[in-house]
Scaffold this motif. Structure first.
Motif, PDB file in Angstrom:
ATOM      1  N   VAL A 260      -1.390  -1.343  -4.163  1.00 50.87           N
ATOM      2  CA  VAL A 260      -2.575  -0.509  -3.985  1.00 50.87           C
ATOM      3  C   VAL A 260      -2.095   0.923  -3.886  1.00 50.87           C
ATOM      4  O   VAL A 260      -1.386   1.289  -2.942  1.00 50.87           O
ATOM      5  CB  VAL A 260      -3.372  -0.907  -2.730  1.00 50.87           C
ATOM      6  N   LEU A 261      -2.476   1.729  -4.866  1.00 46.28           N
ATOM      7  CA  LEU A 261      -2.058   3.130  -4.917  1.00 46.28           C
ATOM      8  C   LEU A 261      -3.243   3.998  -4.526  1.00 46.28           C
ATOM      9  O   LEU A 261      -4.293   3.985  -5.177  1.00 46.28           O
ATOM     10  CB  LEU A 261      -1.578   3.469  -6.331  1.00 46.28           C
ATOM     11  N   ASP A 262      -3.054   4.748  -3.449  1.00 49.53           N
ATOM     12  CA  ASP A 262      -4.152   5.517  -2.872  1.00 49.53           C
ATOM     13  C   ASP A 262      -3.672   6.938  -2.599  1.00 49.53           C
ATOM     14  O   ASP A 262      -2.474   7.204  -2.510  1.00 49.53           O
ATOM     15  CB  ASP A 262      -4.598   4.841  -1.564  1.00 49.53           C
ATOM     16  N   ALA A 263      -4.591   7.868  -2.479  1.00 50.85           N
ATOM     17  CA  ALA A 263      -4.343   9.211  -1.931  1.00 50.85           C
ATOM     18  C   ALA A 263      -3.115   9.876  -2.548  1.00 50.85           C
ATOM     19  O   ALA A 263      -3.078  10.120  -3.753  1.00 50.85           O
ATOM     20  CB  ALA A 263      -4.238   9.102  -0.408  1.00 50.85           C
ATOM     21  N   ASP A 264      -2.086  10.159  -1.713  1.00 48.01           N
ATOM     22  CA  ASP A 264      -0.903  10.861  -2.193  1.00 48.01           C
ATOM     23  C   ASP A 264      -0.174  10.079  -3.283  1.00 48.01           C
ATOM     24  O   ASP A 264       0.488  10.676  -4.146  1.00 48.01           O
ATOM     25  CB  ASP A 264       0.073  11.119  -1.032  1.00 48.01           C
ATOM     26  N   GLY A 265      -0.293   8.759  -3.242  1.00 52.24           N
ATOM     27  CA  GLY A 265       0.334   7.953  -4.280  1.00 52.24           C
ATOM     28  C   GLY A 265      -0.250   8.239  -5.651  1.00 52.24           C
ATOM     29  O   GLY A 265       0.469   8.282  -6.658  1.00 52.24           O
ATOM     30  N   ILE A 266      -1.562   8.450  -5.705  1.00 59.61           N
ATOM     31  CA  ILE A 266      -2.227   8.790  -6.965  1.00 59.61           C
ATOM     32  C   ILE A 266      -1.843  10.195  -7.401  1.00 59.61           C
ATOM     33  O   ILE A 266      -1.432  10.427  -8.548  1.00 59.61           O
ATOM     34  CB  ILE A 266      -3.749   8.664  -6.810  1.00 59.61           C
TER      35      ILE A 266
ATOM     36  N   VAL B 231       0.873  -1.178   0.000  1.00 54.94           N
ATOM     37  CA  VAL B 231       0.000   0.000   0.000  1.00 54.94           C
ATOM     38  C   VAL B 231       0.904   1.220   0.000  1.00 54.94           C
ATOM     39  O   VAL B 231       1.786   1.347   0.861  1.00 54.94           O
ATOM     40  CB  VAL B 231      -0.917   0.044   1.233  1.00 54.94           C
ATOM     41  N   LEU B 232       0.651   2.128  -0.946  1.00 53.88           N
ATOM     42  CA  LEU B 232       1.424   3.363  -0.990  1.00 53.88           C
ATOM     43  C   LEU B 232       0.482   4.531  -1.219  1.00 53.88           C
ATOM     44  O   LEU B 232      -0.306   4.505  -2.169  1.00 53.88           O
ATOM     45  CB  LEU B 232       2.480   3.315  -2.097  1.00 53.88           C
ATOM     46  N   GLY B 233       0.561   5.500  -0.337  1.00 55.48           N
ATOM     47  CA  GLY B 233      -0.246   6.707  -0.514  1.00 55.48           C
ATOM     48  C   GLY B 233      -0.787   7.305   0.750  1.00 55.48           C
ATOM     49  O   GLY B 233      -0.683   8.515   0.964  1.00 55.48           O
ATOM     50  N   PRO B 234      -1.416   6.517   1.636  1.00 56.95           N
ATOM     51  CA  PRO B 234      -2.027   7.107   2.829  1.00 56.95           C
ATOM     52  C   PRO B 234      -1.018   7.866   3.690  1.00 56.95           C
ATOM     53  O   PRO B 234      -0.094   7.273   4.254  1.00 56.95           O
ATOM     54  CB  PRO B 234      -2.598   5.886   3.571  1.00 56.95           C
TER      55      PRO B 234
END
Length: 507
Positions: free
Chosen positions: A343-349, A311-314
């Motif tokens: 899983v690319l979320d939040a800041d990662g996106i 997971v990368l982003g939160p």
């Protein structure tokens, strides 16, 4: 599979195939549809003083003529209001001929309190705004109970958009399968309770239509839900790595990590920059912690621990570091012992807003780990600005276009979350909970997805399962929910699903 969702065009094809296969002809299907609606009216509204049936000129109106006739034959006080004449020789024309009730023009429509309105004007096939007499009828019916035939008139069957104005139904009776307009907002709010009636279009007919859209329910992915084997050890259950932000932004990563652990991952490691190690260590017990501040640390961890998903982003922060770390994970091979997904979320996106093609190219390599992205509307617009701005596309179509371009599973979040895969498959979630609109909720979702990927679920199925499980946990918890509650709230939902999975017959 009973959770297919058919577009209006696909429903038309199902009608055609069913008529060709027999034994029912077009009027026979119309008769069955009218019987289903009349049955709902009689069972749900026995005390209605009068029923006003509003009929349009097409097949939806034809269903209405059957409803009016059957209700009249049952002793109900029925008033029939019509807008336009059915085409000569059509099934609707036959239904109109068979109905002996006086036809009154829709332009003169009036309705008293205590009465019921049956909306059979246009249904799912409408493609232009409601105006004039029809819009006036919507206003008159606003204070009355409404039963809609197929879909409330004014709601687009393809997109759920409101075309000018639309009826607000208490009950919508549709046939064979739901349409996208039943599930996508704002149309979903206009449908009330949705009753799917069997009118003789069998599963074999639906299978021939080969829809690629589904309502996201457990039956769609339950067979793939991971259940640990008796001899499983922690690394056989998958290892999730969650990248943490700096010392003032560590909570989001820990939420994702805890959700991953609760969702079945055998091992979870928070990958933390050096200056946040102490903060993270103070809050972690069963979840492991590792210093990961530079790209060299990422490569070392990828080689040493063989994490199954990331997971990368939160809470991570936007910039080069997020891009470099994500691309390092996607550069690994998805194979035995390799990385299953990112899983690319939040800041990662957001970090890829100006370099989207770099991300998409990395995800397109044949042996790359699966990429799952979880954008809300704003993040979606940053990564896919042209798709987001295209007013001709529904949310469903936008998610599909984005998934195809990115070669990724895209979870386009919202109260009507759409999950789309690169091959064109898509699912619309229908158990969304308003209580999930709270900070940190998306971090928990990212952790659930990563855990299911780590345990071997395919990306699209893992995304669908995670969205449903996340929403169900929020729905059951109800008022007062905060993100910290969600990981533990997952437990009863997961328990029921695992029990159902173990009882289900295997193929």
């Amino acid at each position: 599979m009973s959770n297919e969702v058919l577009s209006p065009a696909e429903m038309g094809e199902a009608d055609r195939l069913a008529i060709a296969a027999g034994p029912l002809d077009g009027y026979g299907l119309m008769q069955r549809a009218g019987e289903a609606v009349a049955g709902v009216v009689l069972s749900r509204y026995p005390a209605a003083s009068r029923v006003h049936v509003l009929c349009g000129p097409g097949n939806n109106g034809g269903d209405g003529y059957v409803v009016a006739r059957l209700l009249g034959e049952s002793g109900v006080d029925v008033t029939l209001w019509v807008s336009g004449e059915p085409r000569a020789g059509s099934d609707a024309a036959i239904a109109a001929t068979e109905c002996s009730l006086e036809r009154r023009p829709l332009a003169a429509f009036v309705a008293e309190q205590g009465s019921l309105v049956v909306d059979a004007l246009y249904g799912a096939g409408l493609s232009k705004d409601l105006l004039g007499d029809t819009a006036r009828a919507v206003d008159i019916a606003a204070s009355l109970p409404v039963v809609a035939v197929d879909l409330p008139s004014g709601v687009s069957g393809d997109s759920g958009d409101i075309l000018g104005t639309a009826f607000r139904a208490d009950i919508t009776v549709t046939f064979a399968r739901k349409k996208p307009g039943h599930l996508l907002l704002p149309g979903r709010e206009r449908c009330g309770e949705i009753v799917v009636a069997d009118i003789g279009i069998g599963d074999d007919i639906i299978a021939q239509v080969a829809s690629r859209t589904f309502e996201n329910k457990p039956a769609f992915w339950l067979e793939e839900l991971p259940v640990p084997a008796v001899d499983a050890h922690k690394y056989k259950r998958g290892h999730v790595g969650v990248f943490s932000g700096g010392p003032s932004a560590t909570g989001a990563a820990r939420l994702a990590a805890l959700a991953a652990a609760r969702s079945g991952a055998g091992a979870v490691t928070v990958l933390s920059p050096a200056n946040a190690m102490q903060v993270n260590a103070a809050h972690l017990t069963s979840i492991m912690l590792r210093k990961t501040g530079a790209i060299e640390d990422v490569h070392e961890f990828l080689g040493d621990r063989r994490s199954s998903s990331f997971v990368l982003g939160p809470g991570f922060g936007v910039g080069d570091k997020a891009r470099d770390f994500a691309l390092a994970v996607l550069a690994r091979k998805r194979q035995e012992g390799g990385v299953e997904g990112l899983v690319l979320d939040a800041d990662g996106i957001t970090s890829f807003r100006n370099e989207a093609s770099t991300l998409f190219d990395a995800a397109s390599r044949p042996d790359a780990p699966a990429l799952v992205m979880t954008p809300h509307e704003g993040e979606f617009g940053r990564l896919f600005p042209d798709i987001a701005d295209d007013k001709s596309l529904s949310k469903l179509a936008k998610a599909r276009a984005a998934a195809a371009r990115a070669n990724a599973t895209v979870i386009y979040k919202g109260a009507d979350t759409v999950i789309a895969a690169p091959d064109g498959s898509a699912a619309i979630n229908s158990n969304g909970a308003r209580w999930l609109a709270t900070a940190g909720s998306g971090d928990v979702l990212a952790g659930i997805i990563a855990a299911l990927l780590a345990q071997g679920m395919r990306a699209f199925q893992a995304a669908c399962a995670a969205v449903w499980i996340h929403a169900e946990a929020g729905r059951r918890f109800g008022p007062g929910l905060i993100a910290e509650d969600l990981p533990l709230a997952l437990v009863p939902v997961l328990r029921e699903l695992v029990e159902a999975r173990q009882k289900a017959p295997t193929g």
